[in-house]
Design an enzyme around this catalytic site. Structure first.
Site, PDB file in Angstrom:
ATOM      1  CB  SER A  34      21.785 -23.655  29.669  1.00 40.69           C
ATOM      2  OG  SER A  34      22.939 -23.708  28.876  1.00 40.69           O
TER       3      SER A  34
HETATM    4  C1  LIG Z   1      25.108 -24.878  26.461  1.00 36.44           C
HETATM    5  S1  LIG Z   1      25.391 -24.128  24.930  1.00 36.44           S
HETATM    6  C2  LIG Z   1      25.198 -22.426  25.247  1.00 36.44           C
HETATM    7  C3  LIG Z   1      23.888 -22.055  25.841  1.00 36.44           C
HETATM    8  C4  LIG Z   1      23.542 -20.600  25.750  1.00 36.44           C
HETATM    9  N1  LIG Z   1      24.464 -19.743  26.475  1.00 36.44           N
HETATM   10  C5  LIG Z   1      22.121 -20.310  26.159  1.00 36.44           C
HETATM   11  O1  LIG Z   1      21.755 -19.132  26.170  1.00 36.44           O
HETATM   12  O2  LIG Z   1      21.338 -21.227  26.453  1.00 36.44           O
HETATM   13  C6  LIG Z   1      27.161 -24.260  24.755  1.00 36.44           C
HETATM   14  C7  LIG Z   1      27.685 -23.674  23.487  1.00 36.44           C
HETATM   15  O3  LIG Z   1      29.097 -23.571  23.612  1.00 36.44           O
HETATM   16  C8  LIG Z   1      29.637 -23.628  22.321  1.00 36.44           C
HETATM   17  N2  LIG Z   1      31.073 -23.893  22.409  1.00 36.44           N
HETATM   18  C9  LIG Z   1      31.700 -25.061  22.695  1.00 36.44           C
HETATM   19  N3  LIG Z   1      33.032 -24.904  22.663  1.00 36.44           N
HETATM   20  C10 LIG Z   1      33.264 -23.605  22.354  1.00 36.44           C
HETATM   21  C11 LIG Z   1      34.456 -22.847  22.166  1.00 36.44           C
HETATM   22  N4  LIG Z   1      35.658 -23.377  22.295  1.00 36.44           N
HETATM   23  N5  LIG Z   1      34.316 -21.540  21.857  1.00 36.44           N
HETATM   24  C12 LIG Z   1      33.091 -20.978  21.730  1.00 36.44           C
HETATM   25  N6  LIG Z   1      31.941 -21.653  21.870  1.00 36.44           N
HETATM   26  C13 LIG Z   1      32.016 -22.955  22.196  1.00 36.44           C
HETATM   27  C14 LIG Z   1      28.834 -24.739  21.647  1.00 36.44           C
HETATM   28  O4  LIG Z   1      28.875 -24.630  20.239  1.00 36.44           O
HETATM   29  C15 LIG Z   1      27.442 -24.503  22.238  1.00 36.44           C
HETATM   30  O5  LIG Z   1      26.620 -23.802  21.337  1.00 36.44           O
END
Ligand SMILES: C[S@@+](CC[C@H](N)C(=O)[O-])C[C@H]1O[C@@H](n2cnc3c(N)ncnc32)[C@H](O)[C@@H]1O
Length: 427
Positions: free
Chosen positions: A78
């Site tokens: 992000s």
């Molecule tokens: C924007 S990214 C995370 C960015 C991260 N926190 C960073 O440090 O930049 C969103 C993540 O949420 C995960 N995700 C989506 N749905 C999810 C769920 N139901 N449970 C856990 N993780 C999930 C995706 O696989 C993705 O890797």
């Protein structure tokens, strides 16, 4: 040789990091010492392997890590801008226990810096590949004390609960009961919550039988997958064999006169100007989104704008008020001789004049009552079983696990009139 190389990379990273933090402070995104210290400390480029070091330190640039077959982003590092905004909202303190939903490594390490050695950080992701990647990055950066686990956020993370903060970094449509059950007394959830198609990073704190917001901020995130996944509908209004050129993004519950709206889009439009300055657009849009009885977001390809079918405002998604086969969306124009822009609306359909006037009235009400108020809206999350008679007045948005009510306390007219159940609207 290697030493010289990595030393110069570290030096360059440190200079870029300081510049990034300075900019985030100037923008007002970083507001406190602990968030600033964390952002100054963590080597963000180690969480963006394969990217140019400059890209890792651009303050407002998300870096896509994984896409689906259609090219839609499933995971990203992000943008630092929204990460620090959410950390300011969450304010993790030394010794706290914090799970992060959605892994990448960088944000988890910022949290780890803030909670210190005595705190606990768990980063949870549904995707095995992302879990692996996050673990590798954390190892390379020397932050193996951050626990990375694979799981679906729908069920929270029970091992180690209750949690002082729950920080969600994927776009959620609902608040799963597990998050509330696993939250410590006095805890706080920070979550990008989608309401009527508009996503805001909302700070939610328990208040008796429900959660109440203390702050919210514009944001955009990759969507939640797993059991909590909830797709938006895109209703094509114009287009050809290559797909829609103009579409209306709506929440699934609304029923619309699609044939009527398609016809209306091709007919001449009505334009109205409001006298309202076009600024604080995220606040204005949220007010319109929660106030319009039936609501969608008009989206268009460049080709539809170039052909004059829709206003350029639709390129970025324009909040749209809908009534039967008629609809109005917002636009803006420069005010001659000034640097200001004025907000206006473009309306189509048999009731174009009426929907345009209704929209302009909402714009003026926002200008009069809410332009200078932060946070202007109150977002409350009640369990799905809560009877309607126990809910406060406001815009009711039905979810699977919860009933969300958005109200605008302190208007001159008092609270917005109780508007009923959203899925009955537009029928
Ligand atoms: C924007 S990214 C995370 C960015 C991260 N926190 C960073 O440090 O930049 C969103 C993540 O949420 C995960 N995700 C989506 N749905 C999810 C769920 N139901 N449970 C856990 N993780 C999930 C995706 O696989 C993705 O890797």
């Amino acid at each position: 040789m290697t030493t010289t190389c990595s030393t110069s990379t570290a030096d360059a990273a440190s200079v870029l990091r300081e510049a990034m933090v300075r900019e985030l402070r100037e923008w007002g995104a970083i507001r406190s010492e602990p968030v600033e210290q964390a952002a100054l400390t963590v080597p963000r480029h180690l969480f963006a392997p394969g990217e140019p070091i400059e890209a890792a330190y651009e303050p407002n640039k998300p870096l896509v890590v994984k896409r689906d077959e259609q090219g839609l982003a499933l995971s990203s590092l992000s943008a630092t801008h929204i990460q620090v905004v959410m950390l300011e909202q969450a304010r993790p303190e030394p010794g706290m226990r914090v799970p992060e939903v959605g892994s990448g490594g960088y944000n988890a390490v910022l949290i780890a810096e803030m909670v210190g050695e005595s705190g606990t950080v768990v980063s949870l992701d549904i995707d095995a590949e992302i879990v692996e990647r996050a673990r590798d990055c954390l190892k390379a950066a020397g932050y193996e004390r951050v626990i990375v686990a694979r799981g679906d956020a729908e069920y929270g993370y029970a091992d180690g609960a209750p949690w002082d903060r729950i920080i969600v970094t994927a776009g959620a449509w609902d608040i799963p009961p597990a998050w509330i059950e696993q939250l410590a007394p006095g805890g706080r959830i920070v979550v990008p919550l989608r309401m009527r198609g508009l996503t805001r990073s909302v700070v939610l704190e328990p208040d008796g039988d429900h959660l109440v917001s203390t702050d919210y901020h514009l944001c955009g995130f990759v969507p939640m997958q797993g059991a909590g996944r909830h797709d938006q509908r895109l209703i094509p209004l114009a287009g050809g064999p290559e797909g829609p050129e103009v579409g209306l993004r709506v929440e699934e519950e609304q029923r619309l006169d699609v044939a009527g709206m398609r016809k209306a889009l091709c007919a001449p439009a009505v334009q109205r100007w409001s006298g309202v300055d076009f600024d604080h657009v995220d606040e204005l849009d949220f007010f319109i989104g929660m106030s319009a009885p039936v609501f969608g977001v008009l989206a268009a390809r460049v080709s539809a704008v170039d052909s004059g079918l829709v206003d350029p405002a639709a390129k970025r998604g324009a909040p749209t008020l809908i009534r039967g086969a008629s609809f109005a969306y917002r636009t803006a124009r420069p005010v001659e001789g000034t640097e200001r822009y004025e907000t206006g609306v473009i309306a189509h359909g048999p009731e174009a004049v009426a929907v345009a006037d209704e929209y302009v009235e909402l714009l003026r009400r926002w200008d009069r009552d809410f332009r200078h108020r932060r946070p202007a809206a109150r977002i409350e999350v009640f369990p799905a079983a809560t009877p309607t008679s126990d809910l406060p007045k406001g815009r009711l948005i039905e979810k699977a696990h919860s009933r969300v009510v958005v109200s605008w306390p302190g208007t001159r007219e008092g609270l917005l009139r109780h508007t009923g159940i959203t899925h009955r609207e537009g029928t």
